[in-house]
Design a protein around this motif. Sequence first.
Motif, PDB file in Angstrom:
ATOM      1  N   PHE A   1      -5.355  -5.133  -5.392  1.00 43.55           N
ATOM      2  CA  PHE A   1      -5.324  -5.030  -6.852  1.00 43.55           C
ATOM      3  C   PHE A   1      -5.427  -3.564  -7.262  1.00 43.55           C
ATOM      4  O   PHE A   1      -6.221  -2.809  -6.702  1.00 43.55           O
ATOM      5  CB  PHE A   1      -6.488  -5.808  -7.479  1.00 43.55           C
ATOM      6  N   ALA A   2      -4.593  -3.191  -8.200  1.00 41.90           N
ATOM      7  CA  ALA A   2      -4.673  -1.836  -8.748  1.00 41.90           C
ATOM      8  C   ALA A   2      -5.704  -1.775  -9.873  1.00 41.90           C
ATOM      9  O   ALA A   2      -6.241  -0.712 -10.181  1.00 41.90           O
ATOM     10  CB  ALA A   2      -3.302  -1.391  -9.269  1.00 41.90           C
ATOM     11  N   GLU A   3      -5.993  -2.923 -10.477  1.00 46.08           N
ATOM     12  CA  GLU A   3      -6.945  -2.976 -11.588  1.00 46.08           C
ATOM     13  C   GLU A   3      -8.370  -2.831 -11.063  1.00 46.08           C
ATOM     14  O   GLU A   3      -8.791  -3.551 -10.161  1.00 46.08           O
ATOM     15  CB  GLU A   3      -6.827  -4.298 -12.355  1.00 46.08           C
ATOM     16  N   GLU A   4      -9.113  -1.920 -11.641  1.00 47.93           N
ATOM     17  CA  GLU A   4     -10.458  -1.634 -11.164  1.00 47.93           C
ATOM     18  C   GLU A   4     -11.369  -2.858 -11.270  1.00 47.93           C
ATOM     19  O   GLU A   4     -12.195  -3.106 -10.394  1.00 47.93           O
ATOM     20  CB  GLU A   4     -11.053  -0.465 -11.954  1.00 47.93           C
ATOM     21  N   GLY A   5     -11.225  -3.637 -12.328  1.00 47.15           N
ATOM     22  CA  GLY A   5     -12.074  -4.802 -12.512  1.00 47.15           C
ATOM     23  C   GLY A   5     -11.909  -5.822 -11.392  1.00 47.15           C
ATOM     24  O   GLY A   5     -12.900  -6.362 -10.884  1.00 47.15           O
ATOM     25  N   GLU A   6     -10.668  -6.093 -11.014  1.00 45.07           N
ATOM     26  CA  GLU A   6     -10.403  -7.050  -9.930  1.00 45.07           C
ATOM     27  C   GLU A   6     -10.923  -6.515  -8.598  1.00 45.07           C
ATOM     28  O   GLU A   6     -11.497  -7.252  -7.800  1.00 45.07           O
ATOM     29  CB  GLU A   6      -8.897  -7.324  -9.830  1.00 45.07           C
TER      30      GLU A   6
ATOM     31  N   THR B   1       0.828  -1.206   0.000  1.00 43.62           N
ATOM     32  CA  THR B   1       0.000   0.000   0.000  1.00 43.62           C
ATOM     33  C   THR B   1       0.861   1.254   0.000  1.00 43.62           C
ATOM     34  O   THR B   1       0.584   2.215  -0.725  1.00 43.62           O
ATOM     35  CB  THR B   1      -0.934   0.000   1.237  1.00 43.62           C
ATOM     36  N   ALA B   2       1.922   1.242   0.815  1.00 47.88           N
ATOM     37  CA  ALA B   2       2.799   2.411   0.896  1.00 47.88           C
ATOM     38  C   ALA B   2       3.508   2.670  -0.427  1.00 47.88           C
ATOM     39  O   ALA B   2       3.647   3.819  -0.870  1.00 47.88           O
ATOM     40  CB  ALA B   2       3.820   2.214   2.018  1.00 47.88           C
ATOM     41  N   LEU B   3       3.947   1.611  -1.086  1.00 44.39           N
ATOM     42  CA  LEU B   3       4.691   1.772  -2.334  1.00 44.39           C
ATOM     43  C   LEU B   3       3.784   2.062  -3.517  1.00 44.39           C
ATOM     44  O   LEU B   3       4.146   2.808  -4.432  1.00 44.39           O
ATOM     45  CB  LEU B   3       5.517   0.511  -2.612  1.00 44.39           C
ATOM     46  N   GLU B   4       2.589   1.461  -3.507  1.00 42.32           N
ATOM     47  CA  GLU B   4       1.698   1.580  -4.676  1.00 42.32           C
ATOM     48  C   GLU B   4       0.783   2.800  -4.592  1.00 42.32           C
ATOM     49  O   GLU B   4       0.447   3.410  -5.599  1.00 42.32           O
ATOM     50  CB  GLU B   4       0.843   0.316  -4.794  1.00 42.32           C
TER      51      GLU B   4
END
Length: 419
Positions: free
Chosen positions: A380-385, A315-318
């Motif tokens: 997940f960064a992908e909205e769908g996931e 979370t901190a890195l992304e």
Amino acid sequence: MGPKRPQGFGKKAKAKKQKVDEVVEEVPVTNELTVELPAEVDSNDPVTQLEGLWLTWLKSDKDNELILNGIVHECDRLLRNCKQNGGNEDIELGASFYAIYGLSLAGLAQFNTEESETGVKEYFENAIERIENGMDKFPGEEGLILAKSQIILDRIPLEYISQMDQDSHSKDFPDVGELLEEATRLLEVGIKNAETKENYAIFNGSTILSVLDSFDDLLDIIANFGRDYNEGLDSDAEESDEEDNDGQNELSTTHPLFKVQNNDQYQMNLRDTIAKSLELARKNEQPDESVQRRYRKKLGELLLLEAEEPISIYTALEFGSDEEESGVGEEQAKKSKKAQKKAQKLVGQAIEHLTAAWDEEEPQSWVDLAEAEISMGNLFAEEGEQEKWYGLAEKKLVRANNASHGKYEEVLSNLRGTK
């Protein structure tokens, strides 16, 4: 986590219990309290009556010390009057008797914490003495070994940690580490002895689970020791004072709980022990589904706890500040991906166990699973996931909220606020 009390230890005598009339037996345990014993208790056998009384305590809210006092008084009487000790009653005191005796004395300590440190100490010393008397008579008896582990695990917070503060020094509490080591060793020996004897029934009830509950509670108390002073602060105050309080919660290296708080081995030990107990419980011809769910729930919770660190790193890195994002390099991206994969694996395993812990009669089990699914969505960064996992969680939360008349409205609102 709330305090858990010891359970079980009536397996041998249970096999000898005689089915009697369906009328429930009433037994006065003190001058002020009468309790109903299970219908299958033989009213002519004082030992099975004692075990029935113990079972009544285990099934109660455990908030009335009169029951425990009555159990201890009855244990005193049976020990004094049995022929084994020169009395005139033809009673055979088995291993379960000594386990109940010791666990009841230890249980009374929680009702006498306001008296004095000495008072609590005496309860636990007497409890250990009764257990060790039984161990002398029944060497290698797993029920007694586990009872001693249970008592030590309950003793550490009530007798020792309750006397500590942020500035406590290990020289003032030299026994804590040794006691924890002894308790975990006894737990391992008790499980090994039961497995060797193929006593799988002991894993099919609350005997092992109650020791694991106390172990889990103790580690939770230690992990959060020194951090409770922030409770009650609103989020704005907590955030604004973050720099001032940075490091203030950390225990010094000389604190008696420092080594345990900074040693993941105990947490791993607990997780491995739960997994082993679940494996052995399945070897029963008729495994108790409720017990299976409790093992699974514990494993799920511990896996989520283990996932907290990689989740925090990812979370901190992304999703860090703009300043951090602008400086993200290849090495930082690798660290983020590694933390993400590790967290997803742990949360995925937690979801598997919490799915198996699902109880149609217990909405909290639905919420536990939903919260794990939210954690997975956050990875997940992908909205769908994200939407997939949030959608699964929302359905469960809606159902739980409806079944509990709005108890989980805040959790549900928070989830909807992220979508």
